[in-house]
Design a protein around this motif. Sequence first.
Motif, mmCIF file in Angstrom:
data_model
loop_
_atom_site.group_PDB
_atom_site.id
_atom_site.type_symbol
_atom_site.label_atom_id
_atom_site.label_comp_id
_atom_site.label_asym_id
_atom_site.label_seq_id
_atom_site.Cartn_x
_atom_site.Cartn_y
_atom_site.Cartn_z
ATOM 1 N N SER A 1 -17.572 -25.804 132.128
ATOM 2 C CA SER A 1 -17.553 -27.225 132.473
ATOM 3 C C SER A 1 -16.107 -27.646 132.735
ATOM 4 C CB SER A 1 -18.137 -28.066 131.335
ATOM 5 O OG SER A 1 -19.495 -27.771 131.155
ATOM 6 N N MET A 2 -15.933 -28.823 133.338
ATOM 7 C CA MET A 2 -14.580 -29.278 133.663
ATOM 8 C C MET A 2 -13.762 -29.564 132.399
ATOM 9 S SD MET A 2 -12.475 -30.049 136.113
ATOM 10 C CE MET A 2 -13.004 -30.796 137.597
ATOM 11 N N TYR A 3 -14.284 -30.395 131.510
ATOM 12 C CA TYR A 3 -13.616 -30.749 130.260
ATOM 13 C C TYR A 3 -14.623 -30.672 129.125
ATOM 14 C CZ TYR A 3 -9.988 -32.737 133.231
ATOM 15 O OH TYR A 3 -9.009 -32.907 134.149
ATOM 16 N N PRO A 4 -14.209 -30.240 127.941
ATOM 17 C CA PRO A 4 -15.121 -30.259 126.792
ATOM 18 C C PRO A 4 -15.206 -31.675 126.206
ATOM 19 C CG PRO A 4 -13.044 -29.249 126.176
ATOM 20 C CD PRO A 4 -12.959 -29.562 127.636
ATOM 21 N N VAL A 5 -16.351 -32.322 126.396
ATOM 22 C CA VAL A 5 -16.526 -33.708 125.984
ATOM 23 C C VAL A 5 -17.702 -33.801 125.028
ATOM 24 C CG1 VAL A 5 -16.932 -36.065 126.794
ATOM 25 C CG2 VAL A 5 -15.647 -34.489 128.198
ATOM 26 N N ALA A 6 -17.517 -34.543 123.948
ATOM 27 C CA ALA A 6 -18.592 -34.754 122.987
ATOM 28 C C ALA A 6 -19.632 -35.700 123.589
ATOM 29 C CB ALA A 6 -18.044 -35.338 121.699
ATOM 30 N N GLN A 7 -20.859 -35.540 123.165
ATOM 31 C CA GLN A 7 -21.998 -36.352 123.601
ATOM 32 C C GLN A 7 -22.210 -36.256 125.115
ATOM 33 O OE1 GLN A 7 -20.959 -40.138 122.000
ATOM 34 N NE2 GLN A 7 -21.519 -39.551 119.928
ATOM 35 N N GLN A 8 -21.883 -35.106 125.669
ATOM 36 C CA GLN A 8 -22.075 -34.831 127.081
ATOM 37 C C GLN A 8 -22.389 -33.344 127.225
ATOM 38 O OE1 GLN A 8 -18.651 -35.515 129.660
ATOM 39 N NE2 GLN A 8 -19.794 -37.145 130.625
ATOM 40 N N PRO B 1 -17.103 -35.716 118.353
ATOM 41 C CA PRO B 1 -15.890 -35.041 118.820
ATOM 42 C C PRO B 1 -15.243 -34.263 117.668
ATOM 43 C CG PRO B 1 -15.706 -37.437 119.057
ATOM 44 C CD PRO B 1 -16.992 -37.157 118.401
ATOM 45 N N HIS B 2 -14.982 -33.015 117.873
ATOM 46 C CA HIS B 2 -14.348 -32.176 116.868
ATOM 47 C C HIS B 2 -13.893 -30.875 117.513
ATOM 48 C CE1 HIS B 2 -18.456 -30.659 117.061
ATOM 49 N NE2 HIS B 2 -18.033 -29.551 116.524
ATOM 50 N N ALA B 3 -13.154 -30.110 116.744
ATOM 51 C CA ALA B 3 -12.706 -28.792 117.205
ATOM 52 C C ALA B 3 -13.576 -27.741 116.530
ATOM 53 C CB ALA B 3 -11.252 -28.571 116.836
ATOM 54 N N THR C 1 -11.941 -24.561 120.439
ATOM 55 C CA THR C 1 -12.336 -25.411 121.554
ATOM 56 C C THR C 1 -12.420 -26.831 121.016
ATOM 57 O OG1 THR C 1 -13.606 -23.628 122.565
ATOM 58 C CG2 THR C 1 -14.074 -25.858 123.308
ATOM 59 N N HIS C 2 -11.653 -27.741 121.585
ATOM 60 C CA HIS C 2 -11.628 -29.140 121.144
ATOM 61 C C HIS C 2 -12.551 -29.955 122.041
ATOM 62 C CE1 HIS C 2 -8.189 -28.618 118.424
ATOM 63 N NE2 HIS C 2 -7.775 -27.743 119.327
ATOM 64 N N PHE C 3 -13.544 -30.584 121.442
ATOM 65 C CA PHE C 3 -14.436 -31.468 122.188
ATOM 66 C C PHE C 3 -13.910 -32.890 122.034
ATOM 67 C CE2 PHE C 3 -17.066 -27.782 121.465
ATOM 68 C CZ PHE C 3 -17.613 -27.606 122.709
ATOM 69 N N PHE C 4 -13.539 -33.509 123.152
ATOM 70 C CA PHE C 4 -12.929 -34.829 123.157
ATOM 71 C C PHE C 4 -13.981 -35.926 123.125
ATOM 72 C CE2 PHE C 4 -9.899 -32.175 125.569
ATOM 73 C CZ PHE C 4 -8.805 -32.319 124.734
ATOM 74 N N HIS C 5 -13.549 -37.094 122.692
ATOM 75 C CA HIS C 5 -14.377 -38.289 122.801
ATOM 76 C C HIS C 5 -14.322 -38.744 124.261
ATOM 77 C CE1 HIS C 5 -15.779 -42.412 122.134
ATOM 78 N NE2 HIS C 5 -16.345 -41.917 121.049
#
Length: 182
Positions: free
Chosen positions: A28-35, A98-100, A132-136
């Motif tokens: 995916s393009m960016y690791p995003v939480a709730q997506q 969001p978390h790592a 892997t950090h999942f961002f808000h």
Amino acid sequence: MKLIILVSAFLATVNASARVLVGKEFISMYPVAQQENVFEYQIINIGDTAAINVDFSDRGSFPTDKFEIVSGSLDAKYAVIPPHSSVSHHIVVVPRVPHAIEDKDVLVDYTDSESKISSRVSTLWFSKGRLTHFFHQDALKHIAGSKYAHFFVFAAIATPVTGLSALLYWVSKSRYTLPKRN
């Protein structure tokens, strides 16, 4: 001469077994939480014989209390992977918060089709200590989003420079042009 033939025959039998490699990639393009986030796994047989009864497992990477599995499976079975070929497996997950996360090792068990020897391969050497950090979603807007303020700042800088250049060109053109002669 017989010794050379024996050594070459031994070396030929050593490389004739199935050898499997496994890789995990975030596509995916960016690791995003709730997506939705997509991970691709590639299982590659670089050996000279087929790998049979191939069992793939990545249970440690995505605990069900932190992730929702949208499509794909954390376990997969393949009957045969032919020599010098690969198979791909995709998993779509949605992180709940969001978390790592630390990438856990992916395990692949397989059996050589000729010698019937079972083997296990993992990605532990590659992914040890990798996060892997999942961002808000709001944090992603600051990283990848465009804002009107950026365009206004650009316009404030570019307009005087462009306007002044155009004005100086117009003045010098009117001052130094020669009239046309017929």
